[in-house]
Design an enzyme around this catalytic site. Sequence first.
Site, PDB file in Angstrom:
ATOM      1  N   SER A  15      35.301  -8.163  16.339  1.00 12.49           N
ATOM      2  CA  SER A  15      34.640  -7.959  15.039  1.00 12.49           C
ATOM      3  C   SER A  15      33.140  -7.992  15.289  1.00 12.49           C
ATOM      4  O   SER A  15      32.670  -8.607  16.254  1.00 12.49           O
ATOM      5  CB  SER A  15      35.013  -9.098  14.090  1.00 12.49           C
ATOM      6  OG  SER A  15      34.133  -9.130  12.984  1.00 12.49           O
ATOM      7  N   TYR A  48      36.433 -18.298  12.861  1.00 13.63           N
ATOM      8  CA  TYR A  48      36.699 -16.851  12.994  1.00 13.63           C
ATOM      9  C   TYR A  48      35.669 -16.200  13.919  1.00 13.63           C
ATOM     10  O   TYR A  48      36.019 -15.490  14.867  1.00 13.63           O
ATOM     11  CB  TYR A  48      36.684 -16.179  11.621  1.00 13.63           C
ATOM     12  CG  TYR A  48      36.928 -14.694  11.706  1.00 13.63           C
ATOM     13  CD1 TYR A  48      38.181 -14.202  12.084  1.00 13.63           C
ATOM     14  CD2 TYR A  48      35.909 -13.780  11.453  1.00 13.63           C
ATOM     15  CE1 TYR A  48      38.411 -12.830  12.192  1.00 13.63           C
ATOM     16  CE2 TYR A  48      36.127 -12.411  11.561  1.00 13.63           C
ATOM     17  CZ  TYR A  48      37.380 -11.935  11.935  1.00 13.63           C
ATOM     18  OH  TYR A  48      37.603 -10.585  12.051  1.00 13.63           O
TER      19      TYR A  48
HETATM   20  N1  LIG Z   1      39.101  -6.127   7.658  1.00 14.81           N
HETATM   21  C1  LIG Z   1      37.921  -6.377   8.192  1.00 14.81           C
HETATM   22  O1  LIG Z   1      36.872  -6.374   7.479  1.00 14.81           O
HETATM   23  C2  LIG Z   1      37.799  -6.629   9.667  1.00 14.81           C
HETATM   24  C3  LIG Z   1      36.529  -6.553  10.256  1.00 14.81           C
HETATM   25  C4  LIG Z   1      36.394  -6.778  11.617  1.00 14.81           C
HETATM   26  C5  LIG Z   1      37.511  -7.067  12.385  1.00 14.81           C
HETATM   27  N2  LIG Z   1      38.755  -7.139  11.780  1.00 14.81           N
HETATM   28  C6  LIG Z   1      39.908  -7.457  12.644  1.00 14.81           C
HETATM   29  O2  LIG Z   1      40.830  -6.407  12.537  1.00 14.81           O
HETATM   30  C7  LIG Z   1      42.134  -6.908  12.859  1.00 14.81           C
HETATM   31  C8  LIG Z   1      43.128  -6.408  11.832  1.00 14.81           C
HETATM   32  O3  LIG Z   1      42.820  -6.992  10.584  1.00 14.81           O
HETATM   33  P1  LIG Z   1      42.983  -6.210   9.197  1.00 14.81           P
HETATM   34  O4  LIG Z   1      41.650  -6.124   8.592  1.00 14.81           O
HETATM   35  O5  LIG Z   1      43.789  -4.997   9.366  1.00 14.81           O
HETATM   36  O6  LIG Z   1      43.780  -7.340   8.380  1.00 14.81           O
HETATM   37  P2  LIG Z   1      45.230  -7.344   7.703  1.00 14.81           P
HETATM   38  O7  LIG Z   1      45.407  -6.146   6.844  1.00 14.81           O
HETATM   39  O8  LIG Z   1      45.360  -8.696   7.082  1.00 14.81           O
HETATM   40  O9  LIG Z   1      46.214  -7.221   8.941  1.00 14.81           O
HETATM   41  C9  LIG Z   1      46.426  -8.293   9.819  1.00 14.81           C
HETATM   42  C10 LIG Z   1      47.667  -7.995  10.643  1.00 14.81           C
HETATM   43  O10 LIG Z   1      47.906  -9.103  11.518  1.00 14.81           O
HETATM   44  C11 LIG Z   1      49.268  -9.513  11.377  1.00 14.81           C
HETATM   45  N3  LIG Z   1      49.393 -10.952  11.609  1.00 14.81           N
HETATM   46  C12 LIG Z   1      48.772 -11.954  10.929  1.00 14.81           C
HETATM   47  N4  LIG Z   1      49.184 -13.145  11.389  1.00 14.81           N
HETATM   48  C13 LIG Z   1      50.082 -12.882  12.379  1.00 14.81           C
HETATM   49  C14 LIG Z   1      50.865 -13.692  13.231  1.00 14.81           C
HETATM   50  N5  LIG Z   1      50.819 -15.039  13.168  1.00 14.81           N
HETATM   51  N6  LIG Z   1      51.698 -13.094  14.123  1.00 14.81           N
HETATM   52  C15 LIG Z   1      51.779 -11.736  14.183  1.00 14.81           C
HETATM   53  N7  LIG Z   1      51.050 -10.919  13.414  1.00 14.81           N
HETATM   54  C16 LIG Z   1      50.220 -11.482  12.517  1.00 14.81           C
HETATM   55  C17 LIG Z   1      49.626  -9.146   9.941  1.00 14.81           C
HETATM   56  O11 LIG Z   1      51.022  -8.928   9.804  1.00 14.81           O
HETATM   57  P3  LIG Z   1      52.090 -10.013   9.224  1.00 14.81           P
HETATM   58  O12 LIG Z   1      51.440 -10.710   8.081  1.00 14.81           O
HETATM   59  O13 LIG Z   1      53.246  -9.150   8.864  1.00 14.81           O
HETATM   60  O14 LIG Z   1      52.370 -10.910  10.373  1.00 14.81           O
HETATM   61  C18 LIG Z   1      48.899  -7.819   9.779  1.00 14.81           C
HETATM   62  O15 LIG Z   1      49.692  -6.771  10.275  1.00 14.81           O
HETATM   63  C19 LIG Z   1      42.000  -8.435  12.921  1.00 14.81           C
HETATM   64  O16 LIG Z   1      41.962  -8.838  14.278  1.00 14.81           O
HETATM   65  C20 LIG Z   1      40.668  -8.699  12.241  1.00 14.81           C
HETATM   66  O17 LIG Z   1      40.065  -9.867  12.728  1.00 14.81           O
HETATM   67  C21 LIG Z   1      38.923  -6.927  10.458  1.00 14.81           C
END
Ligand SMILES: NC(=O)c1ccc[n+]([C@@H]2O[C@H](COP(=O)([O-])OP(=O)(O)OC[C@H]3O[C@@H](n4cnc5c(N)ncnc54)[C@H](OP(=O)(O)O)[C@@H]3O)[C@@H](O)[C@H]2O)c1
Length: 254
Positions: free
Chosen positions: A133, A146
């Site tokens: 991130s 985080y």
């Molecule tokens: N959204 C942002 O603004 C942003 C910015 C920078 C970086 N990121 C990074 O991007 C990545 C994806 O995030 P996102 O924004 O797409 O969020 P999201 O929509 O909440 O997706 C998170 C994913 O991780 C899975 N997950 C969560 N806990 C888990 C566990 N214990 N075991 C296995 N899977 C798990 C969730 O699936 P289940 O709940 O089905 O397990 C979901 O598929 C993350 O690493 C986040 O830090 C996000």
Amino acid sequence: MTGASSGIGRSFAERLAAEGTSLVLVARRRDRLEELAADLRRRHDAEVEVLPADLAAPVSRRSVEVRLATGTPPVDLLVNNAGVGTHGDFARLPVDREDQQVQLNVVAVQRLCSAVLPGMLDRRRGHVLNVSSIAALLPVPRSATYAATKAFVCSFTDSLHEELRGSGVVATSSLPGFVRTGFQEAADWSGQDRLPKLVWLRAEDVVADSLDGAWAGRARVVPDLRYRATAAVTSVVPPSIRRWMLGRTASIVD
Ligand SMILES: NC(=O)c1ccc[n+]([C@@H]2O[C@H](COP(=O)([O-])OP(=O)(O)OC[C@H]3O[C@@H](n4cnc5c(N)ncnc54)[C@H](OP(=O)(O)O)[C@@H]3O)[C@@H](O)[C@H]2O)c1
């Protein structure tokens, strides 16, 4: 492909399936993975395996490590995308939840890399794409754990990238800015509505830039020009000023 059931991970799965890549989808919610897999098979004729697992729990995570280390067909691209955040003063956050976050954002990334890399090195080909991130580059008051976990992902991947040089295997980290996904709700953060429209990225664009960077063999990718400019400016601002600025911003978007 971890974290495929929602957000950026779902977009990774869409894009890779459309390109003809066979997929192994990992996340906790089996129903969402099954529904996505059926959709990708129907629309793209993709080969899709569903492997539900809690990557923050060692016993459940083990099934994914075994698939990566010894399963067939072998995995040539590991996308470590699953991740969670928490929001609030560290001293008031339940420590078990912080620990779960470290298990998922740090330990799972490290263990899945450890499982997949020996086979990739034997085959002399493969890519690991670890989703960090933009928060990795900054102190983030009220999301202290985080930001630290994402700094780990960047540093770890930078080191792997150099270790793997000349081996046919490439490790890349991606450092996206804000994307509207399930992430904000899962982190109990409601301040996103106070952010200007300008800061928001589309998951599809983050995925396109991340994969382009990985295929080009880059160590780090910062998707989007706005965030590349932010990263460049941030790198020359003294740490004390960076901390002060982020402290003020955190209180505005709380
Ligand atoms: N959204 C942002 O603004 C942003 C910015 C920078 C970086 N990121 C990074 O991007 C990545 C994806 O995030 P996102 O924004 O797409 O969020 P999201 O929509 O909440 O997706 C998170 C994913 O991780 C899975 N997950 C969560 N806990 C888990 C566990 N214990 N075991 C296995 N899977 C798990 C969730 O699936 P289940 O709940 O089905 O397990 C979901 O598929 C993350 O690493 C986040 O830090 C996000």
